[in-house]
Design a protein around this motif. Structure first.
Motif, PDB file in Angstrom:
ATOM      1  N   PRO A 117       0.196   7.929 -11.201  1.00 15.14           N
ATOM      2  CA  PRO A 117       0.016   6.453 -11.520  1.00 15.14           C
ATOM      3  C   PRO A 117       1.066   5.687 -12.477  1.00 15.14           C
ATOM      4  O   PRO A 117       1.273   4.644 -12.373  1.00 15.14           O
TER       5      PRO A 117
ATOM      6  N   PRO B  67      -4.950   3.107  -8.397  1.00  9.92           N
ATOM      7  CA  PRO B  67      -5.175   4.298  -7.621  1.00  9.92           C
ATOM      8  C   PRO B  67      -6.197   4.433  -6.731  1.00  9.92           C
ATOM      9  O   PRO B  67      -5.911   5.362  -5.789  1.00  9.92           O
TER      10      PRO B  67
ATOM     11  N   ASN C 251       0.769  -1.245   0.113  1.00 12.66           N
ATOM     12  CA  ASN C 251      -0.043   0.092   0.014  1.00 12.66           C
ATOM     13  C   ASN C 251       0.893   1.357   0.043  1.00 12.66           C
ATOM     14  O   ASN C 251       1.541   1.411   0.855  1.00 12.66           O
TER      15      ASN C 251
ATOM     16  N   ASN D  81      -4.543   2.736  -3.789  1.00 11.22           N
ATOM     17  CA  ASN D  81      -3.077   2.947  -3.703  1.00 11.22           C
ATOM     18  C   ASN D  81      -2.333   1.865  -3.526  1.00 11.22           C
ATOM     19  O   ASN D  81      -1.339   1.802  -2.861  1.00 11.22           O
TER      20      ASN D  81
ATOM     21  N   SER E  24       6.237  11.206  -6.902  1.00  9.25           N
ATOM     22  CA  SER E  24       5.165  12.079  -5.997  1.00  9.25           C
ATOM     23  C   SER E  24       5.588  13.651  -5.797  1.00  9.25           C
ATOM     24  O   SER E  24       6.701  13.815  -5.173  1.00  9.25           O
TER      25      SER E  24
ATOM     26  N   SER F 212       0.179   4.325   0.107  1.00 12.19           N
ATOM     27  CA  SER F 212      -0.585   5.670   0.578  1.00 12.19           C
ATOM     28  C   SER F 212       0.471   6.696   1.082  1.00 12.19           C
ATOM     29  O   SER F 212       0.518   7.902   1.252  1.00 12.19           O
TER      30      SER F 212
END
Length: 425
Positions: free
Chosen positions: A351, A370, A342, A373, A395, A344
């Motif tokens: 993506p 997405p 994950n 996540n 990111s 997150s």
């Protein structure tokens, strides 16, 4: 009466002398310089001869280290002209080619202690580095590997298990000797610990005594394997040992705790992965090189950038923050696991930037959902022993990555793979 008259002046004189002596002592104590000591006065060029300066220990100096630097660690065993056991043997020709490849790719070979100083924030290292290690203490490491390392000018580390040195319980004719180790030590070779008898430290069995151990016996035996081998190396060679390589790469939290308790600064496994400034120091992965798997060497280089100008800043997320499956340090019985994490904690992810690398497989066709996540990949080729995973993404314009390792139990059984579709990007 006459005696009293004579004694009185004497007593008075003695009292006055004592008073003057006391006053003089007090004056000296208040900072005056006694007669004949003018050359010791401040500014006269000589310190007071009877005063020793007491200074506190100077803490290690912290420097502005490159936290984006990455390090790969290689592990080798024997060097032979005809490979019969490819899991631990490699030809001198292949080894020399690999050392040349590091130079060609712009990878700097650094010493173990320089690496640890970087991890402590005390010293810088080049952006992309490699550490070369040799396990066990084979004679060919002295006869074959050392001359080649001299040729390239590369530093290296020997991980020695003490009962494998010539004269020990397992030190046969192909083993290195204490005299050869001393010669290498004198030439600046770094020598570290690899246990006493080189066996799976998780299992309560003493292969010297050839018996299964009770819980109290196991604890004492483990202390000997991890701690006494350190003491033996330090006493026989007069060195400081601060690194421990776990035999076969098999370890658990208890083994790491014992290693820390006896004074090791770093613990190395065989779960190869790039090491960053934030990588945990008690489970540093190495790429073990096998005679019939030259791709492992190249894959390790491809896992890190090779530009000499430094890499783009990388934000590393700890494995505990990504809910990976299999989890970091876990041993699974399934050789075809579904690998997932994950992301997150990465923040707002692009993506299309999500990639997953699996040791031995390289970049795999992982899928990213997405909505949740979650990145996942269903392994289709059976994994062996050990596996490291690196997940990368972008990111906020920055590269973010996380990595973890897990083991695959030998002889594990694969469950039926679900036919449900894997989420697509």
């Amino acid at each position: 009466m006459r005696l009293k008259l004579v004694a009185a002046p004497v007593l008075l004189a003695l009292a006055l002398a004592a008073c003057n002596k006391k006053q003089k002592a007090q004056t000296i104590g208040e900072g005056s310089t006694p007669a004949g000591a003018a050359s010791a006065a401040p500014g006269a060029g000589s310190p007071l001869p009877t005063v020793a300066a007491i200074t506190a220990p100077t803490p290690p100096v912290k420097v502005a280290v490159d936290q984006t630097a990455q390090v790969i660690v290689y592990g080798y065993h024997r060097f032979v002209n005809q490979v019969r056991r490819p899991d631990t043997e490699i030809t001198p020709q292949m080894f020399e080619q690999q050392m040349q490849e590091l130079k060609n790719r712009g990878i700097t070979v650094v010493g173990m202690q320089d690496f640890l100083a970087w991890k402590r924030g005390e010293k810088n290292i080049p952006p992309r580095c490699a550490i070369i290690t040799f396990d066990d203490g084979w004679k060919s490491q002295y006869d074959v590997a050392w001359p080649l390392m001299k040729k390239f000018g590369y530093p290296f580390t020997l991980f020695i298990y003490t009962e494998g040195v010539r004269g020990g319980h397992f030190g046969g004719g192909e083993a290195i000797t204490w005299e050869q180790l001393a010669e290498m030590r004198d030439a600046g070779v770094d020598i570290q610990a690899h246990s006493e008898t080189h066996q799976d430290l998780r299992k309560p069995y003493d292969k010297v005594a050839k018996k299964k151990l009770s819980p109290p016996e196991y604890e004492q035996w483990l202390q000997n394997e991890v701690g006494r081998c350190k003491e033996t190396l330090e006493q026989r060679l007069g060195i400081k040992v601060n690194c421990f390589a776990v035999p076969y790469g098999f370890y658990n939290q208890h083994i790491k705790d014992v290693a820390k308790g006896v004074g090791y600064e770093a613990v190395f496994t065989v779960y190869g992965q790039p090491i960053t400034f934030r990588s945990t120091i008690d489970s540093l992965g190495r790429y073990l090189i096998e005679g019939n798997k030259p791709k492992v060497f190249v894959d390790a280089i491809s896992m890190i950038a090779t530009s000499s100008g430094g890499g783009a800043p990388v934000v590393e997320i700890g494995s505990s923050n990504i809910a990976s499956k299999p989890a970091d340090g876990e041993t699974t019985r399934n050789p075809l696991p579904l690998i997932s994490a994950n992301l997150s904690a990465f923040g707002a992810i692009d993506p299309g930037s999500v990639t997953m690398r699996v040791s031995g497989l390289g970049v795999v066709p992982a899928s990213f959902d997405p909505k949740t996540n979650t990145v996942s990949y269903q392994v289709t080729k059976k994994l062996r022993d050990k596996c490291s995973v690196i997940v990368e993404a972008k990111s906020g314009g920055k590269k973010v990555e996380a990595h973890w390792t897990f083991a695959v139990e030998e002889g594990g059984v694969s469950p039926a793979i679900s036919a449900s579709p894997t989420p697509k990007k």
